[in-house]
Design a protein around this motif. Structure first.
Motif, PDB file in Angstrom:
ATOM      1  N   LYS A   1       2.168   2.152  13.343  1.00 44.69           N
ATOM      2  CA  LYS A   1       1.335   1.692  12.216  1.00 44.69           C
ATOM      3  C   LYS A   1       1.506   0.200  11.958  1.00 44.69           C
ATOM      4  O   LYS A   1       0.548  -0.503  11.608  1.00 44.69           O
ATOM      5  CB  LYS A   1       1.651   2.508  10.963  1.00 44.69           C
ATOM      6  CG  LYS A   1       0.913   3.836  10.983  1.00 44.69           C
ATOM      7  CD  LYS A   1       1.331   4.840   9.963  1.00 44.69           C
ATOM      8  CE  LYS A   1       0.634   6.160  10.347  1.00 44.69           C
ATOM      9  NZ  LYS A   1       1.121   7.316   9.666  1.00 44.69           N
TER      10      LYS A   1
ATOM     11  N   GLU B   1       5.762  10.797   7.397  1.00 43.97           N
ATOM     12  CA  GLU B   1       5.518  11.541   8.631  1.00 43.97           C
ATOM     13  C   GLU B   1       6.333  12.828   8.587  1.00 43.97           C
ATOM     14  O   GLU B   1       7.357  12.894   7.916  1.00 43.97           O
ATOM     15  CB  GLU B   1       5.964  10.718   9.861  1.00 43.97           C
ATOM     16  CG  GLU B   1       5.381   9.308   9.942  1.00 43.97           C
ATOM     17  CD  GLU B   1       3.906   9.298  10.295  1.00 43.97           C
ATOM     18  OE1 GLU B   1       3.390  10.341  10.764  1.00 43.97           O
ATOM     19  OE2 GLU B   1       3.269   8.249  10.085  1.00 43.97           O
TER      20      GLU B   1
ATOM     21  N   GLY C   1       2.992  -1.624   4.412  1.00 45.25           N
ATOM     22  CA  GLY C   1       2.449  -0.265   4.458  1.00 45.25           C
ATOM     23  C   GLY C   1       3.540   0.765   4.253  1.00 45.25           C
ATOM     24  O   GLY C   1       4.725   0.466   4.429  1.00 45.25           O
ATOM     25  N   PHE C   2       3.145   1.951   3.884  1.00 46.77           N
ATOM     26  CA  PHE C   2       4.077   3.071   3.778  1.00 46.77           C
ATOM     27  C   PHE C   2       3.699   4.122   4.812  1.00 46.77           C
ATOM     28  O   PHE C   2       2.542   4.200   5.233  1.00 46.77           O
ATOM     29  CB  PHE C   2       4.051   3.678   2.376  1.00 46.77           C
ATOM     30  CG  PHE C   2       5.114   3.093   1.488  1.00 46.77           C
ATOM     31  CD1 PHE C   2       5.021   1.776   1.064  1.00 46.77           C
ATOM     32  CD2 PHE C   2       6.213   3.850   1.097  1.00 46.77           C
ATOM     33  CE1 PHE C   2       6.013   1.219   0.266  1.00 46.77           C
ATOM     34  CE2 PHE C   2       7.204   3.301   0.289  1.00 46.77           C
ATOM     35  CZ  PHE C   2       7.112   1.990  -0.116  1.00 46.77           C
TER      36      PHE C   2
ATOM     37  N   PRO D   1     -12.649   4.316   4.595  1.00 47.54           N
ATOM     38  CA  PRO D   1     -12.169   3.020   5.085  1.00 47.54           C
ATOM     39  C   PRO D   1     -10.653   2.940   4.977  1.00 47.54           C
ATOM     40  O   PRO D   1     -10.055   3.543   4.081  1.00 47.54           O
ATOM     41  CB  PRO D   1     -12.845   2.010   4.143  1.00 47.54           C
ATOM     42  CG  PRO D   1     -13.205   2.783   2.923  1.00 47.54           C
ATOM     43  CD  PRO D   1     -13.434   4.204   3.361  1.00 47.54           C
ATOM     44  N   ASP D   2     -10.041   2.195   5.898  1.00 46.48           N
ATOM     45  CA  ASP D   2      -8.591   1.986   5.849  1.00 46.48           C
ATOM     46  C   ASP D   2      -8.330   0.738   4.999  1.00 46.48           C
ATOM     47  O   ASP D   2      -8.604  -0.387   5.422  1.00 46.48           O
ATOM     48  CB  ASP D   2      -8.022   1.821   7.259  1.00 46.48           C
ATOM     49  CG  ASP D   2      -6.500   1.822   7.265  1.00 46.48           C
ATOM     50  OD1 ASP D   2      -5.897   1.174   6.378  1.00 46.48           O
ATOM     51  OD2 ASP D   2      -5.914   2.475   8.143  1.00 46.48           O
TER      52      ASP D   2
ATOM     53  N   ALA E   1       0.850  -1.194   0.000  1.00 50.98           N
ATOM     54  CA  ALA E   1       0.000   0.000   0.000  1.00 50.98           C
ATOM     55  C   ALA E   1       0.884   1.242   0.000  1.00 50.98           C
ATOM     56  O   ALA E   1       1.398   1.646   1.043  1.00 50.98           O
ATOM     57  CB  ALA E   1      -0.925  -0.007   1.219  1.00 50.98           C
ATOM     58  N   THR E   2       1.091   1.816  -1.183  1.00 51.81           N
ATOM     59  CA  THR E   2       1.867   3.067  -1.232  1.00 51.81           C
ATOM     60  C   THR E   2       0.949   4.278  -1.403  1.00 51.81           C
ATOM     61  O   THR E   2       1.411   5.404  -1.307  1.00 51.81           O
ATOM     62  CB  THR E   2       2.896   3.076  -2.388  1.00 51.81           C
ATOM     63  OG1 THR E   2       2.203   3.169  -3.636  1.00 51.81           O
ATOM     64  CG2 THR E   2       3.760   1.837  -2.389  1.00 51.81           C
ATOM     65  N   ALA E   3      -0.326   4.045  -1.685  1.00 53.59           N
ATOM     66  CA  ALA E   3      -1.218   5.178  -1.971  1.00 53.59           C
ATOM     67  C   ALA E   3      -1.326   6.116  -0.779  1.00 53.59           C
ATOM     68  O   ALA E   3      -1.322   5.677   0.377  1.00 53.59           O
ATOM     69  CB  ALA E   3      -2.604   4.661  -2.357  1.00 53.59           C
TER      70      ALA E   3
ATOM     71  N   VAL F   1      -3.891   7.718   0.716  1.00 55.93           N
ATOM     72  CA  VAL F   1      -5.356   7.658   0.722  1.00 55.93           C
ATOM     73  C   VAL F   1      -5.894   8.781   1.609  1.00 55.93           C
ATOM     74  O   VAL F   1      -5.418   8.970   2.729  1.00 55.93           O
ATOM     75  CB  VAL F   1      -5.814   6.296   1.290  1.00 55.93           C
ATOM     76  CG1 VAL F   1      -7.334   6.190   1.254  1.00 55.93           C
ATOM     77  CG2 VAL F   1      -5.171   5.141   0.532  1.00 55.93           C
ATOM     78  N   ALA F   2      -6.876   9.504   1.103  1.00 57.76           N
ATOM     79  CA  ALA F   2      -7.488  10.556   1.929  1.00 57.76           C
ATOM     80  C   ALA F   2      -8.118   9.918   3.157  1.00 57.76           C
ATOM     81  O   ALA F   2      -8.831   8.918   3.050  1.00 57.76           O
ATOM     82  CB  ALA F   2      -8.547  11.307   1.128  1.00 57.76           C
TER      83      ALA F   2
ATOM     84  N   ARG G   1      -0.688  -1.332  14.703  1.00 57.78           N
ATOM     85  CA  ARG G   1      -2.106  -0.976  14.596  1.00 57.78           C
ATOM     86  C   ARG G   1      -2.745  -1.630  13.378  1.00 57.78           C
ATOM     87  O   ARG G   1      -3.859  -2.129  13.441  1.00 57.78           O
ATOM     88  CB  ARG G   1      -2.233   0.550  14.529  1.00 57.78           C
ATOM     89  CG  ARG G   1      -3.593   1.107  14.745  1.00 57.78           C
ATOM     90  CD  ARG G   1      -3.533   2.550  15.283  1.00 57.78           C
ATOM     91  NE  ARG G   1      -2.543   3.391  14.626  1.00 57.78           N
ATOM     92  CZ  ARG G   1      -2.743   4.026  13.467  1.00 57.78           C
ATOM     93  NH1 ARG G   1      -3.876   3.886  12.815  1.00 57.78           N
ATOM     94  NH2 ARG G   1      -1.796   4.801  12.963  1.00 57.78           N
ATOM     95  N   LYS G   2      -2.024  -1.655  12.260  1.00 54.57           N
ATOM     96  CA  LYS G   2      -2.596  -2.213  11.032  1.00 54.57           C
ATOM     97  C   LYS G   2      -2.273  -3.692  10.870  1.00 54.57           C
ATOM     98  O   LYS G   2      -2.712  -4.326   9.909  1.00 54.57           O
ATOM     99  CB  LYS G   2      -2.103  -1.411   9.820  1.00 54.57           C
ATOM    100  CG  LYS G   2      -2.516   0.074   9.918  1.00 54.57           C
ATOM    101  CD  LYS G   2      -2.191   0.886   8.686  1.00 54.57           C
ATOM    102  CE  LYS G   2      -2.370   2.365   8.957  1.00 54.57           C
ATOM    103  NZ  LYS G   2      -3.332   3.005   8.047  1.00 54.57           N
TER     104      LYS G   2
HETATM  105  N1  CTP Z   1      -3.802   3.577   4.140  1.00 56.93           N
HETATM  106  C1  CTP Z   1      -4.847   2.931   3.505  1.00 56.93           C
HETATM  107  N2  CTP Z   1      -6.119   3.426   3.610  1.00 56.93           N
HETATM  108  C2  CTP Z   1      -6.367   4.534   4.322  1.00 56.93           C
HETATM  109  C3  CTP Z   1      -5.305   5.219   4.965  1.00 56.93           C
HETATM  110  C4  CTP Z   1      -4.030   4.707   4.854  1.00 56.93           C
HETATM  111  O1  CTP Z   1      -4.614   1.904   2.851  1.00 56.93           O
HETATM  112  N3  CTP Z   1      -7.618   4.994   4.412  1.00 56.93           N
HETATM  113  C5  CTP Z   1      -2.447   3.014   4.033  1.00 56.93           C
HETATM  114  C6  CTP Z   1      -1.483   3.847   3.223  1.00 56.93           C
HETATM  115  O2  CTP Z   1      -1.512   3.449   1.862  1.00 56.93           O
HETATM  116  C7  CTP Z   1      -0.152   3.523   3.883  1.00 56.93           C
HETATM  117  C8  CTP Z   1      -0.521   3.250   5.323  1.00 56.93           C
HETATM  118  O3  CTP Z   1      -1.910   2.941   5.333  1.00 56.93           O
HETATM  119  O4  CTP Z   1       0.402   2.336   3.386  1.00 56.93           O
HETATM  120  C9  CTP Z   1      -0.233   4.367   6.260  1.00 56.93           C
HETATM  121  O5  CTP Z   1      -0.929   5.519   5.832  1.00 56.93           O
HETATM  122  P1  CTP Z   1      -0.960   6.780   6.778  1.00 56.93           P
HETATM  123  O6  CTP Z   1      -1.764   7.861   6.163  1.00 56.93           O
HETATM  124  O7  CTP Z   1       0.456   7.089   7.155  1.00 56.93           O
HETATM  125  O8  CTP Z   1      -1.684   6.159   8.052  1.00 56.93           O
HETATM  126  P2  CTP Z   1      -2.986   6.585   8.830  1.00 56.93           P
HETATM  127  O9  CTP Z   1      -3.430   5.354   9.540  1.00 56.93           O
HETATM  128  O10 CTP Z   1      -3.982   7.225   7.924  1.00 56.93           O
HETATM  129  O11 CTP Z   1      -2.444   7.608   9.915  1.00 56.93           O
HETATM  130  P3  CTP Z   1      -2.215   9.213   9.856  1.00 56.93           P
HETATM  131  O12 CTP Z   1      -3.065   9.767  10.946  1.00 56.93           O
HETATM  132  O13 CTP Z   1      -0.726   9.371  10.139  1.00 56.93           O
HETATM  133  O14 CTP Z   1      -2.573   9.725   8.487  1.00 56.93           O
END
Ligand code: CTP
Ligand code: CA
Length: 224
Positions: free
Chosen positions: A168, A157, A153-154, A133-134, A97-99, A101-102, A171-172
């Motif tokens: 992360k 920060e 994951g990526f 959704p995550d 997962a490099t995206a 994501v909003a 948590r993930k």
């Molecule tokens: N990610 C994802 N779906 C989301 C948010 C994040 O798949 N809705 C993935 C990203 O592609 C990345 C990883 O989770 O590989 C970490 O994303 P990041 O934005 O750093 O993590 P968040 O859990 O969203 O924490 P933060 O509050 O730092 O944004």
């Protein structure tokens, strides 16, 4: 030619990868996005394909050519990316997962262009937001048999990369988190990475994104 002679470290493997930003519509002509260029994700897709993997790339809105031999699915929003990725995850043993994501989207996009309203003194609109959704956490939480063996994951920060990255990882519930070592790498052709896993941390020093992608592919191959 260099591409052709890459060792086939992922021959026979199937790798699913997300890349780029997402775009969350506010109305038909506006939306919320971020500065992700997609370059790192596309470089990993290319490196994995060169290493012999069957690669599916789910890409947000970016202006990048599709790497050779990569199957590409274009999406706009986080929800669309989620809907594209989840059914594919079970068919892939590797997920990266490099995206960028909003995290949030407007609760409801306006069907029509939002207009200034002089009778209201051009009061700016307020948008109620809701959480997206995550994707990574959802894939990593799939039941055994549907979950890819390795989820990566990526993390980008602005401070405390190692601490946030490890947070992360836990948590993930993924096997590896790759941190972008600052300053912000958006759109640049080089990067430096911090690999974080249960064992510890290792740095991949600054290099162009394709050579980092090849090192990361070797790292992934070592683990499967
Ligand atoms: N990610 C994802 N779906 C989301 C948010 C994040 O798949 N809705 C993935 C990203 O592609 C990345 C990883 O989770 O590989 C970490 O994303 P990041 O934005 O750093 O993590 P968040 O859990 O969203 O924490 P933060 O509050 O730092 O944004
Ligand atoms: Ca986030």
């Amino acid at each position: 030619l260099i591409a052709f002679f890459q060792p086939k470290l992922l021959a026979g493997r199937k790798l699913l990868i997300t890349a780029g930003p997402t775009f969350e519509a506010l109305d038909p002509v506006r939306g919320i996005t971020n500065l992700s260029s997609g370059k790192m994700g596309f470089a990993i897709a290319r490196a994995a394909a060169e290493a012999g993997a069957a690669v599916t790339l789910v890409a947000g809105p970016v202006h990048l050519p599709t790497p050779r031999h990569v199957r590409r699915i274009d999406v706009q929003s986080a929800q669309q990316m989620f809907d594209a990725v989840l059914p594919l995850a079970a068919q892939h043993e590797l997920f990266v997962a490099t995206a960028a994501v909003a995290d949030w989207r407007p609760l409801a996009a306006s069907a029509h262009k939002i207009k200034k309203d002089p009778s209201q003194g051009n009061r700016p609109p307020a948008f109620e937001m809701t959480e997206n959704p995550d994707i990574l956490a959802s894939v990593a939480a799939l039941p055994a048999g549907q979950r890819p063996r390795l989820c990566v994951g990526f993390a980008a920060e602005s401070q405390d990369l190692a601490r946030h990255g490890r947070d992360k990882l836990l948590r993930k519930k993924v096997e590896l988190v790759v941190g972008n070592i600052g300053p912000a790498t958006f759109g640049r052709d080089d990067n430096a990475l911090l690999l974080i896993d249960a064992e510890g941390e290792r740095e991949l020093p600054r290099a162009d994104k394709l050579s980092l992608a090849r090192q990361l592919v070797a790292e992934i191959a070592r683990r499967v």
